[in-house]
Design an enzyme around this catalytic site. Structure first.
Site, PDB file in Angstrom:
ATOM      1  N   ASN A  14       0.830  -1.206   0.000  1.00  0.00           N
ATOM      2  CA  ASN A  14       0.000   0.000   0.000  1.00  0.00           C
ATOM      3  C   ASN A  14       0.863   1.253   0.000  1.00  0.00           C
ATOM      4  O   ASN A  14       0.563   2.219  -0.696  1.00  0.00           O
ATOM      5  CB  ASN A  14      -0.957   0.015   1.190  1.00  0.00           C
ATOM      6  CG  ASN A  14      -2.213  -0.791   0.915  1.00  0.00           C
ATOM      7  OD1 ASN A  14      -2.764  -0.746  -0.176  1.00  0.00           O
ATOM      8  ND2 ASN A  14      -2.664  -1.522   1.913  1.00  0.00           N
ATOM      9  N   HIS A 103      -8.225   0.014   7.048  1.00  0.00           N
ATOM     10  CA  HIS A 103      -8.512  -1.213   7.797  1.00  0.00           C
ATOM     11  C   HIS A 103      -9.158  -2.219   6.857  1.00  0.00           C
ATOM     12  O   HIS A 103     -10.067  -1.865   6.108  1.00  0.00           O
ATOM     13  CB  HIS A 103      -9.453  -0.889   8.966  1.00  0.00           C
ATOM     14  CG  HIS A 103      -9.670  -2.043   9.879  1.00  0.00           C
ATOM     15  ND1 HIS A 103      -8.717  -2.460  10.782  1.00  0.00           N
ATOM     16  CD2 HIS A 103     -10.719  -2.886  10.015  1.00  0.00           C
ATOM     17  CE1 HIS A 103      -9.182  -3.504  11.443  1.00  0.00           C
ATOM     18  NE2 HIS A 103     -10.390  -3.785  10.987  1.00  0.00           N
TER      19      HIS A 103
END
Length: 189
Positions: A14, A103
């Site tokens: 990410n 998340h």
């Protein structure tokens, strides 16, 4: 040009995706990656893009020196991308609504201490959930309880395994996380 600091503890997919995304857009740039894991793959990923890396211990995070390093950079946004430590309140207080986290579940489900990565995906499969997704949220003093900025769901089948759930989540993260960061930075221009 706005400045982004990324905190990561692991592989850094990410983080690297965010670095690449903003290397092609003039609004912002990832100026530093901070990690608490001296063997994390995110270190090599950042260095491959000539992004400085700050490696620190849990104790250093809790002491003032990490806050001071952040203050020297003066970021417009702090992004937690697979960062596994609880973020310290002294930093949160200095940067209200400027720290976000991703998340790998639809909060408030599957949030809280110990709920990350494959732990979440296994729980979702074991509970026979029909969908899951990602949540991008502001960071506050409690795990995964800050205001939700964005959620995206994905449907699951009975054939899904924790590994296939992880793949579906990774696709959502790669697509949406940089876009939401961009949107937040645009909104604060």
């Amino acid at each position: 040009m706005k400045k982004i600091i990324v905190f990561a503890s692991g592989s850094g997919t990410n983080a690297e995706n965010i670095i690449k995304y903003f290397s092609n857009i003039e609004i912002a740039k990832v100026v530093s990656v901070f990690t608490n894991n001296a063997s994390a793959k995110v270190i090599d990923r950042a260095k491959n893009h000539q992004i400085p890396v700050e490696i620190f211990s849990k104790n250093e995070l809790l002491e003032r020196n990490i806050l001071q390093k952040i203050q020297k950079i003066d970021p417009d946004l702090i992004v937690l991308a697979g960062f596994l430590l609880k973020f310290p309140e002294n930093i949160i207080e200095q940067y209200p609504n400027k720290i976000i986290n991703i998340h790998p579940a639809l909060l408030p489900k599957y949030g809280g201490k110990g709920m990350y990565g494959m732990h979440i995906h296994r729980a979702i499969v074991n509970n026979k959930e029909k969908e899951t997704g990602i949540s991008i949220h502001y960071v506050n003093e409690n795990y995964d309880e800050g205001g939700i900025i964005f959620q995206q769901n994905v449907l699951l089948t009975e054939e899904d395994t924790p590994e296939t759930v992880a793949e579906k989540i990774h696709e959502l993260e790669q697509k949406h996380f940089p876009e939401i960061i961009h949107r937040l930075l645009d909104a604060n221009s």
